[in-house]
Design an enzyme around this catalytic site. Structure first.
Site, short mmCIF file in Angstrom:
data_model
loop_
_atom_site.label_atom_id
_atom_site.label_comp_id
_atom_site.label_asym_id
_atom_site.label_seq_id
_atom_site.Cartn_x
_atom_site.Cartn_y
_atom_site.Cartn_z
N ASP A 51 -5.13 1.08 -5.16
CA ASP A 51 -4.33 -0.07 -4.74
C ASP A 51 -5.17 -1.15 -4.06
OD1 ASP A 51 -2.26 1.36 -5.73
OD2 ASP A 51 -0.99 1.20 -3.97
N CYS B 278 -4.28 9.91 -3.30
CA CYS B 278 -3.99 8.53 -2.92
C CYS B 278 -2.71 7.99 -3.52
CB CYS B 278 -5.15 7.61 -3.32
SG CYS B 278 -6.70 8.01 -2.45
N ASP B 279 -2.05 7.13 -2.75
CA ASP B 279 -1.04 6.19 -3.21
C ASP B 279 -0.01 6.77 -4.18
OD1 ASP B 279 -3.82 4.10 -2.99
OD2 ASP B 279 -2.15 4.00 -1.63
N LYS B 280 0.11 6.22 -5.39
CA LYS B 280 1.16 6.64 -6.34
C LYS B 280 0.88 8.01 -6.94
CE LYS B 280 1.87 3.60 -4.73
NZ LYS B 280 0.61 2.91 -4.63
N CYS C 127 -8.03 6.48 2.52
CA CYS C 127 -8.34 5.53 3.60
C CYS C 127 -7.80 6.02 4.94
CB CYS C 127 -7.82 4.15 3.26
SG CYS C 127 -8.63 3.43 1.81
N GLU D 153 2.16 -4.71 -4.07
CA GLU D 153 1.99 -4.61 -2.62
C GLU D 153 1.53 -5.95 -2.08
OE1 GLU D 153 -0.61 -1.36 -1.75
OE2 GLU D 153 0.99 0.11 -1.94
N SER E 290 1.41 -2.55 1.36
CA SER E 290 0.45 -1.47 1.53
C SER E 290 0.75 -0.73 2.82
CB SER E 290 -0.97 -2.06 1.59
OG SER E 290 -1.87 -1.13 2.13
#
Length: 563
Positions: A78, A119-121, A192, A450, A476
């Site tokens: 992202d 991570c993320d999705k 992150c 985002e 985000s």
């Protein structure tokens, strides 16, 4: 075993022949087949090393009498996709990932699954796919990144880098300082280092019991993380080799209504990313759990916000939470208020939630507060309702300063993130404005971009305590401030956000869960009669398919399975 359908009987000779081509021997056909779903991809910092993780896991699976079959999912970073049309593909990638898990596991009738997200999705996509398959599943993520550090000892992270761009635009820092931050913000592999979406989802997996204790906070690329990988592999084999345990530990027996409630309670206590709302709604639907947005505010009123982590508090990162006792310490502390957690729910390790957290005490009350000294008596997420969001909107209330919890301002409207960025940089956004970014919802984007770039610019330019932002897109996990996303209905489906004009008075009241525009029903009706939603010109076939099938954010942006 489930896999017997592809490996037992004289009529499966062709199937076994193909499996022998991959290296299987006679003795392997009596062993459980374990899917190893890896999200290894070289462009994402949380994933470029996961090929090494899968080798560790597969080695442990073989040593424990099972046969591993690794396969991969895609992934989108992202941060790298941020601020341009690449971000359109981020949320839709969740559906591809879920579909790929369902496809590989069911096509080959694998007995159990170990999933390696980070991570993320990718994390919610893997969970959604696993729920469709419903075999015993152990999740073990790649682990969080260490925080970065500047020469003066200041801890920084990716949010620092994005906000530094705004400071550079405002002339507060020079190019040398910007480069210094750029080079230090992300010092190693891992998700992150703040409580952004990746680490929010990885902690929620632990809270739901589908990942092992420590999954959310043990740092990536450490001996402790490697031992967690091996422990996860041993556990999936232990379950898969027993018919009784296989039935008991199917993922839907663990990720149930109680698990969803536990996840949201931990989310509130730790002030997780607003994206978790989107993903947990989607996960709930796959799990057959009836959970709607309004339930989140009910939960918020019962759960104290006791852990503040970057971006809400720039000095605290996931390594600090781990040192202070981790997710289990947070859960043990919030459980002291009574019926907050379902302590009797099962975890993949075989113990109940209550048994898992029983001995988990806070080791540093400066990092994880007690319920007697919370950051807030209510949780770190809130759902706002009103004529501007009749189906709800989401804000990470943990990241909002007190003076902005109630705010009124005049709308300044942009029909895309790109327009908004240009407007902010060009000085169109002034103190007292409510920035409106629309046509960025699941259908309007399409893909629900985002908004870290515009929110970071607002913060970096010193407007964070003077400007609010609302969007039918999302943010985000690194976003903080008075940033309200997921406004539903979205502009592309005729939502009131699409009817707004520059100068309209917008009132935000987080503590009373309210988002209103000062327009009469008569005026809204008049504007609606003249309104025609904008439809963006999209070249890619996948995004066109997505736009047709996707629901709005209040339904988790899941794809329709019936028209």
């Amino acid at each position: 075993m489930r896999s017997d359908i592809v490996k037992k009987g004289y009529d499966k000779a062709p199937h076994r022949s193909l499996l022998r081509a991959t290296g299987l021997k006679d003795e392997d056909f009596d062993k459980p087949f374990i899917g190893v779903a890896n999200s290894f991809i070289e462009i994402i910092p949380g994933h470029f090393f996961l090929n090494k993780y899968s080798e560790i896991i597969k080695d442990e699976i073989r040593q424990n009498g099972c046969v591993p079959f690794e396969f991969n999912t895609i992934g989108v970073d992202d941060g790298i996709a941020m601020g341009h049309d690449g971000m359109l593909y981020s949320l839709p990638s969740r559906e591809i990932i879920a579909n790929s898990i369902e496809t590989v596991m069911n096509a080959h009738k694998l007995d159990a699954l170990i999933a390696i997200p980070n991570c993320d999705k990718i994390t919610p996509g893997m969970i959604m796919g696993a729920l469709r398959v419903n075999v015993p599943t152990v999740f073990v993520s790649g682990g969080p990144m260490k925080a970065g550090q500047l020469p003066d000892g200041e801890s920084i992270d990716l949010a620092t880098a994005f906000e530094a761009v705004g400071k550079f635009e405002a002339g507060e820092i020079d190019e040398e300082r910007l480069t210094q931050i750029e080079c230090a913000a992300c010092p190693s592999g891992g998700s992150c280092s703040g409580m952004f979406t990746a680490n929010s989802m990885n902690t929620l997996m632990e809270a739901m019991g589908i990942a092992l204790k420590g999954n959310g906070t043990i740092l990536a690329l450490t001996p402790e993380r490697e031992e967690l990988l091996r422990k996860a592999a041993r556990r999936v084999c232990e379950i898969a080799k027993s018919e009784e345990l296989t039935e008991k530990f199917k993922i839907r027996n663990i990720l149930n209504e109680k698990a969803v409630n536990n996840a949201f309670a931990v989310d509130m206590a730790m002030g997780g990313s607003s994206n978790t709302v989107l993903h947990m709604l989607a996960i709930s639907k796959e799990a057959g759990v009836d959970f709607n947005l309004a339930d989140i505010n009910t939960m918020s009123k019962k759960v104290s916000h006791i852990a503040k982590i970057s971006p809400s508090l720039s000095t605290v990162h996931m390594e600090d939470i781990n040192r202070a006792g981790g997710v289990s310490a947070v859960m043990h502390e919030i459980s002291k208020r009574g019926d907050i957690l379902a302590l009797d729910n099962l975890t993949i390790e075989g113990e109940t939630v209550g048994e898992r957290i029983a001995d988990s005490e806070i080791l540093d009350t400066n990092i994880i507060h007690t319920i007697n000294n919370p950051y807030s008596q209510v949780g770190g997420l809130a759902i706002l309702y009103g004529n501007l969001a009749s189906e709800g909107a989401v804000i990470k209330s943990a990241g909002v300063i007190p003076s902005m919890r109630k705010f009124s301002g005049n709308a300044i409207c942009f029909d895309s993130q790109g327009e908004a960025i240009a407007g902010i940089v060009g000085g169109k956004v002034k103190a007292g404005h409510v920035v409106v970014i629309r046509y960025e919802g699941p259908k309007g984007g399409p893909g629900m971009q985002e908004m870290l770039a515009p929110t970071s610019l607002i913060m970096g330019m010193g407007l964070g305590d003077k400007v609010a932002l609302i969007t039918d897109g999302r943010f985000s996990g690194a976003t903080h401030g008075a940033s309200i996303g997921h406004v539903s209905p979205e502009a592309a489906e005729g939502g009131v956000i699409g009817l707004l004009k520059d100068g309209d008075k917008i009132n935000i009241d987080i503590d009373n869960y309210s988002l209103e525009v000062e327009l009469s029903e008569e005026e809204i009706g008049k504007r609606r009669a003249e309104f025609k939603p904008k439809i963006k010109d999209i070249k890619g076939s996948w995004l066109k398919q997505y736009r047709i099938l996707v629901t709005n954010a209040s339904h988790g942006a899941v794809l329709k399975t019936e028209l």
